[in-house]
Design a protein around this motif. Structure first.
Motif, PDB file in Angstrom:
ATOM      1  N   ARG A   5     -66.497   1.389 -52.570  1.00 32.83           N
ATOM      2  CA  ARG A   5     -66.325   1.674 -53.992  1.00 32.83           C
ATOM      3  C   ARG A   5     -67.039   0.631 -54.833  1.00 32.83           C
ATOM      4  NH1 ARG A   5     -60.573   2.051 -55.770  1.00 32.83           N
ATOM      5  NH2 ARG A   5     -61.605   2.593 -57.698  1.00 32.83           N
ATOM      6  N   ARG A   9     -70.200   1.429 -57.280  1.00 35.21           N
ATOM      7  CA  ARG A   9     -70.185   1.170 -58.720  1.00 35.21           C
ATOM      8  C   ARG A   9     -71.197   0.097 -59.115  1.00 35.21           C
ATOM      9  NH1 ARG A   9     -65.891   3.383 -61.319  1.00 35.21           N
ATOM     10  NH2 ARG A   9     -64.221   4.185 -60.035  1.00 35.21           N
ATOM     11  N   GLU A  36     -58.030  -1.148 -66.414  1.00 38.78           N
ATOM     12  CA  GLU A  36     -58.916  -0.168 -65.787  1.00 38.78           C
ATOM     13  C   GLU A  36     -59.918  -0.862 -64.854  1.00 38.78           C
ATOM     14  OE1 GLU A  36     -62.288   3.098 -67.080  1.00 38.78           O
ATOM     15  OE2 GLU A  36     -60.747   2.531 -68.527  1.00 38.78           O
ATOM     16  N   LYS A  37     -60.498  -1.963 -65.319  1.00 37.20           N
ATOM     17  CA  LYS A  37     -61.450  -2.712 -64.490  1.00 37.20           C
ATOM     18  C   LYS A  37     -60.745  -3.265 -63.249  1.00 37.20           C
ATOM     19  CE  LYS A  37     -65.306  -5.840 -64.836  1.00 37.20           C
ATOM     20  NZ  LYS A  37     -66.396  -4.894 -64.737  1.00 37.20           N
ATOM     21  N   ASP A  40     -60.587  -0.642 -60.724  1.00 39.75           N
ATOM     22  CA  ASP A  40     -61.900  -0.453 -60.114  1.00 39.75           C
ATOM     23  C   ASP A  40     -62.180  -1.499 -59.035  1.00 39.75           C
ATOM     24  OD1 ASP A  40     -62.480   1.721 -61.688  1.00 39.75           O
ATOM     25  OD2 ASP A  40     -63.751   0.595 -63.095  1.00 39.75           O
TER      26      ASP A  40
END
Length: 155
Positions: A5, A9, A36-37, A40
């Motif tokens: 992932r 990204r 949110e980061k 990720d």
């Protein structure tokens, strides 16, 4: 897989100037953007935490992705050291976390500071005397029945 992932990204392909830019962007993000980061980069939701802590954790993670984290050999060595250190390993008994030998609990009661030391095996030392529980010590200090964990602020 998390590494996949990250590379997907673009995090796995950063150069040093991109790392610096990513770190600077953290200061401009609000809490929702930081959360949110975090998802990720870590692959799970952060718990309840403040913005400063989120920024620190994200900054570490970004640098870890670029510069590399612990090698497997280093990770195993640290785990081996921690396994042999009783203070690095809280043990859970029937009533929750056991008190690690050497832990000191303090409480100010009516202007006087009291200090208790955990001896291990569920015993505690206060003022030169060994007690079977924190509750017994709280009773000794206050003259009334108290929950020892509550009295000393043990979670």
């Amino acid at each position: 897989m998390l590494v996949y992932r990250e590379k997907q990204r673009g995090y796995g392909m950063m150069n040093e100037s991109e790392v610096k830019r990513q770190l600077e962007l953290l200061d401009l993000m609000n809490q929702a953007e930081l959360r949110e980061k975090f998802c990720d980069l870590f692959g799970f939701e952060p718990g309840q935490t403040n913005i400063a802590n989120l920024r620190r954790r994200l900054a570490c993670r970004i640098q870890e992705i670029y510069y590399g984290g612990l090698s497997e050999a280093d990770r195993q060595l640290l785990e081996q050291i921690a396994d042999g250190d009783p203070q690095a390993n809280l043990r859970y008994g029937k009533n929750g976390v056991s008190h690690v030998c050497g832990t000191r609990y303090q409480r100010v009661w009516k202007g006087k500071k009291y200090e208790v030391t955990a001896l291990g095996n569920g015993k505690f030392e206060y003022d030169g005397t060994v007690y079977q529980s924190l509750s017994a010590i709280a009773r000794e200090i206050t003259g009334t029945r108290w929950n020892g964990k509550l009295f000393f602020g043990v979670k």
